[in-house]
Design a protein around this motif. Structure first.
Motif, PDB file in Angstrom:
ATOM      1  N   THR A   6       0.844  -1.187   0.000  1.00 14.93           N
ATOM      2  CA  THR A   6       0.000   0.000   0.000  1.00 14.93           C
ATOM      3  C   THR A   6       0.882   1.240   0.000  1.00 14.93           C
ATOM      4  OG1 THR A   6      -1.793  -1.111   1.198  1.00 14.93           O
ATOM      5  CG2 THR A   6      -1.739   1.288   1.296  1.00 14.93           C
ATOM      6  N   LEU A  37      -6.999  -0.705 -10.847  1.00 11.47           N
ATOM      7  CA  LEU A  37      -7.038  -0.586  -9.385  1.00 11.47           C
ATOM      8  C   LEU A  37      -8.180   0.322  -8.953  1.00 11.47           C
ATOM      9  CD1 LEU A  37      -3.226  -0.196  -8.578  1.00 11.47           C
ATOM     10  CD2 LEU A  37      -4.645  -2.220  -8.203  1.00 11.47           C
ATOM     11  N   THR A  42      -9.650  -0.331  -5.039  1.00 13.03           N
ATOM     12  CA  THR A  42      -8.483  -0.352  -4.148  1.00 13.03           C
ATOM     13  C   THR A  42      -7.757   0.989  -4.106  1.00 13.03           C
ATOM     14  OG1 THR A  42      -7.024  -1.191  -5.889  1.00 13.03           O
ATOM     15  CG2 THR A  42      -8.158  -2.815  -4.531  1.00 13.03           C
ATOM     16  N   ARG A  49     -14.267   6.000  -2.768  1.00 20.41           N
ATOM     17  CA  ARG A  49     -13.956   5.577  -4.130  1.00 20.41           C
ATOM     18  C   ARG A  49     -14.280   6.704  -5.115  1.00 20.41           C
ATOM     19  NH1 ARG A  49     -16.164  -0.508  -5.144  1.00 20.41           N
ATOM     20  NH2 ARG A  49     -15.347   0.069  -7.223  1.00 20.41           N
ATOM     21  N   THR A  65      -3.925   0.534  -2.716  1.00 14.74           N
ATOM     22  CA  THR A  65      -3.519  -0.817  -2.332  1.00 14.74           C
ATOM     23  C   THR A  65      -3.362  -1.656  -3.588  1.00 14.74           C
ATOM     24  OG1 THR A  65      -4.707  -0.681  -0.222  1.00 14.74           O
ATOM     25  CG2 THR A  65      -4.142  -2.885  -1.020  1.00 14.74           C
ATOM     26  N   PRO A  67      -3.042  -5.236  -4.842  1.00 13.76           N
ATOM     27  CA  PRO A  67      -3.212  -6.607  -4.353  1.00 13.76           C
ATOM     28  C   PRO A  67      -2.197  -7.553  -4.958  1.00 13.76           C
ATOM     29  CG  PRO A  67      -4.866  -6.114  -6.005  1.00 13.76           C
ATOM     30  CD  PRO A  67      -4.130  -4.827  -5.748  1.00 13.76           C
TER      31      PRO A  67
END
Length: 339
Positions: A6, A37, A42, A49, A65, A67
């Motif tokens: 992150t 993303l 994320t 968002r 973040t 993943p």
């Protein structure tokens, strides 16, 4: 940007810019990766968002973040390694050229991490399974010394020392042509090349990067250099030398691939070697001072370029050119890497 991590940033001078472009630049990602993303939720702006087309406002706090890639386990493999220092807290590997450091798309096996896991020894978990104790990295075709932490505490302390520039890393390089002076500092920011995401480049909005170069010898067509890293950006030495018109010989990516036969280098090999590593032990505080003599292929290349055939069989040709002569005191913990 490594998967499974992150990162965050605050919008300052880039107000009004699209969110996907901001995320791509700050995370060394492609615009498509950044947009994915954002679409997957994320990426949060002030805790919420937003769409990829969102126009950033001053003081927006962005948290991203990345993943981990799904469905890929790192498999331990029985691959011989040249370990030049080891205790219960850390180890130092003398990495061979051609070995990828960690698994990634296209290189899921045969990497240094696969080999480290295959030894069955404990490794720090802080960097994630695909990083398995790595404190820093070396390019695939760069050989030399690399630190691996066995415990999370050692990983934290060594990573902090690296960030604080308390780990001395000196490389030997041969560049095409001749520098204008015996010493040169290149202080230019580095980021993903916006025109080719497989490369790095000098980008004004990139991360700060500084390398000090000292010329140890001048031959007919090349210079023998000692490079001292102050930062550790991807491909830093190679990009900095290329940016001043003197790329590393054998470096096909950044303009030094021509004349490979003159240098006597094998395919895909460039003349860059992490020869000297010096740091405080994360637990005892003792100075660990490790040196890796030039491997056989680079010794032979240096012998050809210098017209000094005796260097091909010299135990450590770097001694001949004063590579290890600096004002720093030598520590008490010492080791020698074989080639």
């Amino acid at each position: 940007m490594s998967a499974g991590l992150t990162f965050s940033f605050t919008v300052a001078d880039n107000a009004g810019e699209r969110l996907d472009l901001l995320v791509a630049r700050h995370g060394d990602l492609s615009r498509t990766q950044a947009a994915t993303l954002i679409a997957n939720g994320t990426v949060l702006v002030n805790g919420e968002r937003q769409k990829a087309s969102y126009r950033a406002e001053p003081e927006d706090a962005v948290v991203v973040t990345v993943p981990p890639p799904p469905g890929r386990d790192v498999v331990p493999e029985q691959i011989p390694l040249d370990i030049v220092y080891e205790d219960e807290h850390l180890l130092v590997v003398n990495k061979a050229a051609g070995m990828v450091v960690h698994p990634a798309p296209g290189n899921w096996s045969g990497t240094l991490v696969n080999a480290l896991m295959g030894r069955g020894e404990p490794l720090a978990e802080g960097g994630g399974e695909d990083r398995a104790g790595l404190v820093h990295r070396l390019d695939k075709d760069t050989s030399g010394l690399l630190v691996v932490a066995k415990t999370d505490e050692s990983h934290r302390i060594l990573s902090g020392a690296l960030a604080a520039r308390q780990v001395t890393r000196r490389y030997v390089a041969v560049c095409w042509g001749h520098l204008n002076a015996d010493s040169l500092t290149v202080d230019k920011p580095i980021a993903r090349d916006p025109r080719d995401r497989t490369r790095m480049a000098i980008v004004q909005t990139g991360k700060a990067a500084r390398t000090d170069f000292t010329r140890l010898a001048r031959f007919d067509s090349v210079d023998l250099l000692r490079a001292h890293l102050h930062t550790g950006r991807t491909h830093q030495i190679r990009i900095h030398l290329s940016s001043v018109g003197h790329p590393v010989i054998g470096d096909d990516t950044y303009g030094g691939g021509g004349g490979r036969k003159l240098a006597g280098l094998p395919p895909r090999r460039h003349f860059l070697h992490a020869a000297w590593l010096r740091f405080k032990h994360p637990v005892s505080g003792a100075i660990v001072d490790l040196r890796s003599p030039l491997p056989t292929d680079l010794r032979q290349s240096l012998a050809a370029l210098s017209d000094m055939p005796e260097l091909a069989t010299h135990q450590d040709p770097l001694d001949v050119f004063g590579f290890y002569h600096t004002d720093e005191s030598v520590g008490s913990a010492r080791g020698a890497a074989s080639d």
